[in-house]
Design a protein around this motif. Structure first.
Motif: not given
Length: 206
Positions: A134, A166-168, A170-172, A174-175
């Motif tokens: 992470r 931040r959104q990108r 966090r999505a990555r 999780i993915e």
């Protein structure tokens, strides 16, 4: 090491004046021990300022605070702007990096997770497995467990350049499966709280 997380709830629109008073008084205080960070909330509970003060031990903290009481320039004259104050003492987790000055991002996310009683050793183990992957995605400022008050809380801090990054990320995370640790099952994780903050110009973390 011990980190004091001090939160001031301010009157509406008092943030700029409080920050200015801190900046003026800070040199006298940091002659005794360093400030790690000073932030204003942008998302979450608004009109808050968050301070991070690191110490080598509880004994050092008590000594510094006692000496600070005798400083003519400290504390800053902000009592009229403060509604309430909360202090949490935090202990770095084994995988937490040193809390050092640096320019890591324009947004600092401070998350507090509350776990069920007795789960913290297993939580730390599961986090330790996930943190290496992470932290490759965005600056990891630190992760801490509370040593006062509710002792089953974990506070973790991450830096980003902006909300879109931040959104990108966090999505990555999780993915790819890099995040989050599996602490949702079995009644481990009870509550999640989150604030997005911006660092003051004088904050060592910025």
């Amino acid at each position: 090491m011990l980190v004091e997380l001090r939160t001031l709830q301010l009157k509406i629109a008092a943030g700029p004046a409080v920050a200015a008073s801190f900046a003026e008084a800070l040199p006298a205080r940091t002659a005794l021990s360093p400030l790690a960070g000073f932030f204003a909330t942008e998302v979450g509970t608004l009109n808050q300022v968050i301070q991070l003060w690191p110490y080598q031990s509880a004994a050092e903290r008590e000594s510094v605070l006692a000496r600070a009481e005798n400083l003519p320039q400290w504390p800053p004259a902000i009592d009229e702007q403060v509604i309430e104050e909360q202090v949490r003492l935090l202990e770095p987790l084994p995988f937490s990096p040193p809390l050092e000055p640096g320019e890591f991002g324009a947004i600092y996310e401070i998350r507090t997770y509350t776990y069920g009683v007795g789960f913290m050793p297993e939580v730390i183990e599961r986090w330790a497995e996930k943190i290496p992957e992470r932290r490759k995605l965005s600056p990891f400022i630190g992760a801490y467990r509370t040593t006062t008050g509710r002792r089953d809380q974990l506070v973790h801090i991450w830096a980003y350049q902006d909300a879109a990054e931040r959104q990108r990320i966090r999505a990555r995370a999780i993915e790819t499966g890099a995040w989050p640790p599996n602490t949702h099952a079995e009644g481990m994780l009870l509550r999640q709280e989150n604030i997005l903050t911006t660092p003051a110009a004088f904050s060592p973390l910025r």
